[in-house]
Design a protein around this motif. Structure first.
Motif, short mmCIF file in Angstrom:
data_model
loop_
_atom_site.label_atom_id
_atom_site.label_comp_id
_atom_site.label_asym_id
_atom_site.label_seq_id
_atom_site.Cartn_x
_atom_site.Cartn_y
_atom_site.Cartn_z
N GLY A 18 0.46 -1.01 0.29
CA GLY A 18 -0.28 -0.08 -0.04
C GLY A 18 0.75 1.52 -0.10
O GLY A 18 2.27 1.25 0.45
N ILE A 19 0.69 2.14 -0.15
CA ILE A 19 1.03 3.59 -0.22
C ILE A 19 1.46 3.95 0.98
O ILE A 19 1.19 3.24 2.15
CB ILE A 19 0.06 4.92 -0.20
CG1 ILE A 19 0.94 5.72 -0.36
CG2 ILE A 19 -1.34 4.97 0.74
CD1 ILE A 19 -0.07 7.55 -1.11
N VAL A 138 5.14 -5.46 1.08
CA VAL A 138 5.73 -4.93 1.94
C VAL A 138 4.12 -4.46 2.43
O VAL A 138 3.24 -4.20 1.85
CB VAL A 138 6.91 -3.37 1.31
CG1 VAL A 138 7.08 -3.20 2.24
CG2 VAL A 138 7.51 -4.28 0.06
N ASP A 139 4.47 -4.53 3.77
CA ASP A 139 3.87 -5.18 5.03
C ASP A 139 3.97 -3.62 5.78
O ASP A 139 5.13 -3.58 6.41
CB ASP A 139 3.19 -5.62 4.66
CG ASP A 139 1.69 -5.66 5.79
OD1 ASP A 139 0.77 -5.37 5.49
OD2 ASP A 139 0.92 -5.79 7.21
N ALA A 140 3.15 -2.30 5.94
CA ALA A 140 3.54 -2.10 7.21
C ALA A 140 2.32 -1.44 7.86
O ALA A 140 0.38 -1.73 7.18
CB ALA A 140 4.01 0.02 6.97
N GLN A 145 1.66 4.38 7.51
CA GLN A 145 1.30 4.72 6.44
C GLN A 145 0.44 5.28 5.18
O GLN A 145 1.36 6.58 5.18
CB GLN A 145 0.16 3.45 5.61
CG GLN A 145 0.86 1.82 5.06
CD GLN A 145 -0.26 1.30 4.94
OE1 GLN A 145 -1.11 0.34 4.90
NE2 GLN A 145 -0.94 1.61 3.01
N ILE A 146 -0.38 6.44 7.04
CA ILE A 146 -0.89 7.97 7.13
C ILE A 146 0.20 8.85 6.93
O ILE A 146 0.55 9.40 6.19
CB ILE A 146 -1.81 7.54 7.72
CG1 ILE A 146 -2.82 6.36 7.14
CG2 ILE A 146 -2.12 8.70 8.15
CD1 ILE A 146 -3.94 6.48 8.06
N GLN A 161 -5.95 8.34 3.06
CA GLN A 161 -6.96 7.71 3.60
C GLN A 161 -7.87 7.23 1.72
O GLN A 161 -8.37 6.07 1.65
CB GLN A 161 -8.39 8.48 4.04
CG GLN A 161 -7.90 8.25 5.76
CD GLN A 161 -7.76 6.79 6.85
OE1 GLN A 161 -8.18 5.95 6.00
NE2 GLN A 161 -7.37 7.39 7.99
N ALA A 162 -8.39 8.42 1.93
CA ALA A 162 -9.04 8.38 -0.34
C ALA A 162 -8.31 7.21 -1.21
O ALA A 162 -8.43 6.06 -1.96
CB ALA A 162 -9.11 9.76 -0.55
N ILE A 163 -6.67 6.74 -0.99
CA ILE A 163 -6.55 6.92 -1.86
C ILE A 163 -6.08 5.19 -0.81
O ILE A 163 -6.12 3.90 -2.08
CB ILE A 163 -4.52 6.92 -1.56
CG1 ILE A 163 -4.48 8.55 -2.17
CG2 ILE A 163 -3.67 6.84 -2.34
CD1 ILE A 163 -3.50 9.39 -2.77
#
Length: 209
Positions: A18-19, A138-140, A145-146, A161-163
């Motif tokens: 994720g981002i 790749v996890d976090a 992430q935010i 949050q939208a992304i």
């Protein structure tokens, strides 16, 4: 002749997350270790460069408001449009995903390392995982992430949050994963994990243990 060519072809590792998960840092360390890597985000930029048919179709659909003064695509303006309207995002995906897939396949075909990597934030959602033989996620934790994305992009919490909501859920990505790299530590620890995975991947044939 064809069979021999196929047997020496590098297998493809899909790298996603994720981002704000740390994909870029992981990808860079794989490059430093000599692995041939293709970034789907770069391919996505190549297909909408000025003069490319995709850019003309985007302008025809969204109007000149999505162009910068120099004729380049204004990604920020386009992102606002597509994240505010699911139908518009779907339209853009239908246009771009096949073109991006062609670019990616061409670059992966040039690989000379034992395995090559396709980095894509939308590996699962776009169907690009079908180009790969193995997937590394790749996890976090979401709060990290935010925090990371807000600091990097000067984005608001709402934008991030939208992304996150537009990307596959953490659970969905992990469901596709063969390997998971948890990035909740410093860069040194992250690089050590990449080196451990790289040594493992060099032992694989076709991405399978």
């Amino acid at each position: 002749m064809r069979a021999r060519t196929l047997s020496t072809k590098p297998w493809i590792l899909g790298l996603t997350g994720g981002i704000g998960s740390g994909k870029s840092a992981v990808a860079q360390h794989f490059i430093d270790l000599g692995v041939h890597l293709v970034d789907a985000d770069h391919a996505a930029r190549w297909v909408v460069e000025p003069g490319k048919p995709a850019l003309a179709k985007i302008v025809e659909h969204f109007g000149t408001q999505v162009l910068q003064a120099d004729g380049q695509l204004d990604r920020t303006a386009l992102r606002k449009r597509i994240f505010a309207d699911v139908a518009e995002r779907r339209w853009l995906e239908v246009l771009l995903h096949p073109l991006i897939g062609q670019e990616i396949a061409q670059y992966l075909a040039r690989a000379e390392s034992p395995y090559a990597i396709l980095v894509s934030p939308l590996l699962v959602e776009s169907g690009q995982h079908q180009l790969t033989q193995r997937i590394l996620v790749v996890d976090a934790p979401e709060h990290l992430q935010i925090e990371r994305t807000m600091a990097r992009d000067q984005s608001s919490s709402e934008q991030v949050q939208a992304i996150l909501q537009a990307q596959a859920s953490r659970e969905e990505r992990l469901r596709h994963a063969h390997d998971v790299l948890l990035n909740d530590q410093d860069l040194h620890g992250l690089q050590a994990e990449v080196e451990r995975l790289h040594a493992f991947y060099l032992t694989l044939r076709g991405g399978q243990a």
